[in-house]
Motif scaffolding. Structure first.
Motif, PDB file in Angstrom:
ATOM      1  N   VAL A  94     -29.714  14.221  30.267  1.00 61.35           N
ATOM      2  CA  VAL A  94     -30.900  15.040  30.482  1.00 61.35           C
ATOM      3  C   VAL A  94     -31.912  14.696  29.398  1.00 61.35           C
ATOM      4  CG1 VAL A  94     -31.810  17.402  30.372  1.00 61.35           C
ATOM      5  CG2 VAL A  94     -29.713  16.926  31.636  1.00 61.35           C
ATOM      6  N   LEU A  95     -33.147  14.468  29.804  1.00 58.29           N
ATOM      7  CA  LEU A  95     -34.254  14.261  28.878  1.00 58.29           C
ATOM      8  C   LEU A  95     -35.088  15.539  28.879  1.00 58.29           C
ATOM      9  CD1 LEU A  95     -35.358  10.690  30.004  1.00 58.29           C
ATOM     10  CD2 LEU A  95     -33.981  11.284  28.030  1.00 58.29           C
ATOM     11  N   ALA A  96     -35.411  16.035  27.692  1.00 62.20           N
ATOM     12  CA  ALA A  96     -36.203  17.255  27.571  1.00 62.20           C
ATOM     13  C   ALA A  96     -37.220  17.079  26.456  1.00 62.20           C
ATOM     14  CB  ALA A  96     -35.295  18.448  27.275  1.00 62.20           C
ATOM     15  N   SER A  97     -38.271  17.901  26.522  1.00 61.09           N
ATOM     16  CA  SER A  97     -39.237  17.905  25.422  1.00 61.09           C
ATOM     17  C   SER A  97     -38.617  18.629  24.239  1.00 61.09           C
ATOM     18  CB  SER A  97     -40.530  18.603  25.855  1.00 61.09           C
ATOM     19  OG  SER A  97     -40.349  20.002  25.871  1.00 61.09           O
ATOM     20  N   GLY A  98     -39.242  18.491  23.096  1.00 63.87           N
ATOM     21  CA  GLY A  98     -38.790  19.207  21.914  1.00 63.87           C
ATOM     22  C   GLY A  98     -38.951  20.711  22.055  1.00 63.87           C
ATOM     23  N   LEU A  99     -39.700  21.154  23.086  1.00 63.26           N
ATOM     24  CA  LEU A  99     -39.858  22.573  23.363  1.00 63.26           C
ATOM     25  C   LEU A  99     -38.836  23.066  24.378  1.00 63.26           C
ATOM     26  CD1 LEU A  99     -43.749  22.747  23.541  1.00 63.26           C
ATOM     27  CD2 LEU A  99     -42.271  23.579  21.698  1.00 63.26           C
ATOM     28  N   GLY A 100     -37.964  22.149  24.846  1.00 58.84           N
ATOM     29  CA  GLY A 100     -36.898  22.537  25.757  1.00 58.84           C
ATOM     30  C   GLY A 100     -37.233  22.427  27.227  1.00 58.84           C
ATOM     31  N   GLN A 101     -38.352  21.816  27.576  1.00 65.89           N
ATOM     32  CA  GLN A 101     -38.700  21.629  28.980  1.00 65.89           C
ATOM     33  C   GLN A 101     -37.987  20.395  29.512  1.00 65.89           C
ATOM     34  OE1 GLN A 101     -42.901  21.392  28.202  1.00 65.89           O
ATOM     35  NE2 GLN A 101     -43.246  23.419  29.088  1.00 65.89           N
ATOM     36  N   ALA A 159     -26.582  20.324  25.779  1.00 68.67           N
ATOM     37  CA  ALA A 159     -26.746  19.392  24.660  1.00 68.67           C
ATOM     38  C   ALA A 159     -28.230  19.121  24.398  1.00 68.67           C
ATOM     39  CB  ALA A 159     -26.007  18.086  24.950  1.00 68.67           C
ATOM     40  N   ALA A 160     -29.022  18.967  25.458  1.00 65.09           N
ATOM     41  CA  ALA A 160     -30.465  18.755  25.280  1.00 65.09           C
ATOM     42  C   ALA A 160     -31.100  19.983  24.629  1.00 65.09           C
ATOM     43  CB  ALA A 160     -31.129  18.450  26.621  1.00 65.09           C
ATOM     44  N   GLY A 161     -30.693  21.175  25.059  1.00 68.08           N
ATOM     45  CA  GLY A 161     -31.209  22.402  24.446  1.00 68.08           C
ATOM     46  C   GLY A 161     -30.857  22.502  22.975  1.00 68.08           C
ATOM     47  N   ALA A 162     -29.629  22.142  22.642  1.00 68.85           N
ATOM     48  CA  ALA A 162     -29.204  22.167  21.237  1.00 68.85           C
ATOM     49  C   ALA A 162     -29.995  21.157  20.411  1.00 68.85           C
ATOM     50  CB  ALA A 162     -27.705  21.885  21.128  1.00 68.85           C
ATOM     51  N   ASN A 163     -30.240  19.976  20.972  1.00 67.19           N
ATOM     52  CA  ASN A 163     -31.014  18.961  20.259  1.00 67.19           C
ATOM     53  C   ASN A 163     -32.470  19.376  20.105  1.00 67.19           C
ATOM     54  OD1 ASN A 163     -28.754  17.372  19.922  1.00 67.19           O
ATOM     55  ND2 ASN A 163     -29.132  16.162  21.750  1.00 67.19           N
ATOM     56  N   ALA A 164     -33.035  20.030  21.130  1.00 69.05           N
ATOM     57  CA  ALA A 164     -34.407  20.532  21.032  1.00 69.05           C
ATOM     58  C   ALA A 164     -34.500  21.624  19.962  1.00 69.05           C
ATOM     59  CB  ALA A 164     -34.879  21.064  22.386  1.00 69.05           C
ATOM     60  N   ALA A 165     -33.515  22.508  19.921  1.00 65.70           N
ATOM     61  CA  ALA A 165     -33.505  23.575  18.921  1.00 65.70           C
ATOM     62  C   ALA A 165     -33.396  22.997  17.513  1.00 65.70           C
ATOM     63  CB  ALA A 165     -32.356  24.541  19.189  1.00 65.70           C
ATOM     64  N   ALA A 166     -32.576  21.970  17.350  1.00 61.29           N
ATOM     65  CA  ALA A 166     -32.436  21.339  16.028  1.00 61.29           C
ATOM     66  C   ALA A 166     -33.754  20.705  15.589  1.00 61.29           C
ATOM     67  CB  ALA A 166     -31.320  20.295  16.056  1.00 61.29           C
ATOM     68  N   LEU A 167     -34.430  20.034  16.521  1.00 61.03           N
ATOM     69  CA  LEU A 167     -35.716  19.423  16.195  1.00 61.03           C
ATOM     70  C   LEU A 167     -36.749  20.498  15.863  1.00 61.03           C
ATOM     71  CD1 LEU A 167     -37.404  16.837  15.961  1.00 61.03           C
ATOM     72  CD2 LEU A 167     -37.904  17.060  18.415  1.00 61.03           C
ATOM     73  N   ALA A 168     -36.745  21.597  16.625  1.00 54.55           N
ATOM     74  CA  ALA A 168     -37.683  22.689  16.364  1.00 54.55           C
ATOM     75  C   ALA A 168     -37.428  23.314  14.994  1.00 54.55           C
ATOM     76  CB  ALA A 168     -37.577  23.749  17.460  1.00 54.55           C
ATOM     77  N   ARG A 169     -36.157  23.502  14.633  1.00 46.97           N
ATOM     78  CA  ARG A 169     -35.837  24.044  13.298  1.00 46.97           C
ATOM     79  C   ARG A 169     -36.359  23.119  12.211  1.00 46.97           C
ATOM     80  NH1 ARG A 169     -31.167  25.573  15.764  1.00 46.97           N
ATOM     81  NH2 ARG A 169     -30.078  23.699  15.132  1.00 46.97           N
ATOM     82  N   GLU A 170     -36.237  21.828  12.455  1.00 47.75           N
ATOM     83  CA  GLU A 170     -36.717  20.844  11.479  1.00 47.75           C
ATOM     84  C   GLU A 170     -38.237  20.942  11.319  1.00 47.75           C
ATOM     85  OE1 GLU A 170     -37.287  16.106  11.712  1.00 47.75           O
ATOM     86  OE2 GLU A 170     -35.248  16.792  12.092  1.00 47.75           O
ATOM     87  N   LYS A 171     -38.943  21.130  12.438  1.00 46.75           N
ATOM     88  CA  LYS A 171     -40.407  21.146  12.407  1.00 46.75           C
ATOM     89  C   LYS A 171     -40.992  22.517  12.067  1.00 46.75           C
ATOM     90  CE  LYS A 171     -41.222  16.937  14.035  1.00 46.75           C
ATOM     91  NZ  LYS A 171     -41.886  15.934  13.225  1.00 46.75           N
ATOM     92  N   GLU A 209     -35.720  29.888  18.754  1.00 50.08           N
ATOM     93  CA  GLU A 209     -34.822  29.877  19.911  1.00 50.08           C
ATOM     94  C   GLU A 209     -35.463  29.038  21.011  1.00 50.08           C
ATOM     95  OE1 GLU A 209     -33.236  33.005  23.209  1.00 50.08           O
ATOM     96  OE2 GLU A 209     -33.252  33.670  21.132  1.00 50.08           O
ATOM     97  N   ILE A 210     -34.667  28.146  21.603  1.00 56.43           N
ATOM     98  CA  ILE A 210     -35.149  27.291  22.688  1.00 56.43           C
ATOM     99  C   ILE A 210     -34.449  27.686  23.975  1.00 56.43           C
ATOM    100  CG2 ILE A 210     -35.158  24.928  23.607  1.00 56.43           C
ATOM    101  CD1 ILE A 210     -37.125  25.254  21.367  1.00 56.43           C
ATOM    102  N   ASN A 211     -35.238  27.919  25.005  1.00 51.87           N
ATOM    103  CA  ASN A 211     -34.702  28.197  26.338  1.00 51.87           C
ATOM    104  C   ASN A 211     -35.160  27.094  27.273  1.00 51.87           C
ATOM    105  OD1 ASN A 211     -33.459  30.776  25.828  1.00 51.87           O
ATOM    106  ND2 ASN A 211     -35.533  31.543  25.553  1.00 51.87           N
ATOM    107  N   LEU A 212     -34.245  26.433  27.938  1.00 48.81           N
ATOM    108  CA  LEU A 212     -34.630  25.390  28.883  1.00 48.81           C
ATOM    109  C   LEU A 212     -35.151  26.025  30.150  1.00 48.81           C
ATOM    110  CD1 LEU A 212     -31.735  22.815  28.488  1.00 48.81           C
ATOM    111  CD2 LEU A 212     -34.006  22.757  27.503  1.00 48.81           C
ATOM    112  N   HIS A 213     -36.239  25.483  30.663  1.00 48.13           N
ATOM    113  CA  HIS A 213     -36.821  25.983  31.908  1.00 48.13           C
ATOM    114  C   HIS A 213     -37.495  24.866  32.657  1.00 48.13           C
ATOM    115  CE1 HIS A 213     -39.761  26.225  28.709  1.00 48.13           C
ATOM    116  NE2 HIS A 213     -40.735  26.538  29.517  1.00 48.13           N
TER     117      HIS A 213
END
Length: 103
Positions: A46-53, A82-94, A99-103
């Motif tokens: 799954v490919l997602a944006s850093g915002l979880g989209q 896994a994509a949601g977890a990776n997006a959340a990790a990137l968001a924490r870094e930035k 909290e990231i919710n995939l939608h």
């Protein structure tokens, strides 16, 4: 010894504006970033944006040979998580904790 000076209202407003701009910049960067999530067996990505989209789902054609719908569903969910977890990790870094919710 002199006491530390209290910030003025203008100082607080300026700091708030600077923080808001930092958050807007980080949000824009997250919107443009791509993260991936992969199933344990590697058949789904799954490919997602850093915002979880969710942007795309890639499925290895070998899963169709098995005709195991339950396994495919599980692989898709693993990849989304896994994509949601990776997006959340990137968001924490930035941006710090978020909290990231995939939608």
């Amino acid at each position: 010894m002199s006491e530390p000076q209290q910030p003025t209202v203008e100082d607080l407003v300026a700091a708030g504006k600077a923080f808001e701009q930092q958050m807007r910049t980080a949000q824009a960067q997250l919107g443009n970033a791509l993260v991936t999530g992969r199933s344990a067996d590697g058949t789904v990505v799954v490919l997602a944006s850093g915002l979880g989209q969710v942007k795309a789902v890639q499925v290895n054609p070998v899963v169709f040979d098995n005709r195991d719908a339950a396994a495919l569903q599980d692989a898709i969910m693993q990849s989304i998580r896994a994509a949601g977890a990776n997006a959340a990790a990137l968001a924490r870094e930035k941006m710090g904790p978020i909290e990231i919710n995939l939608h």
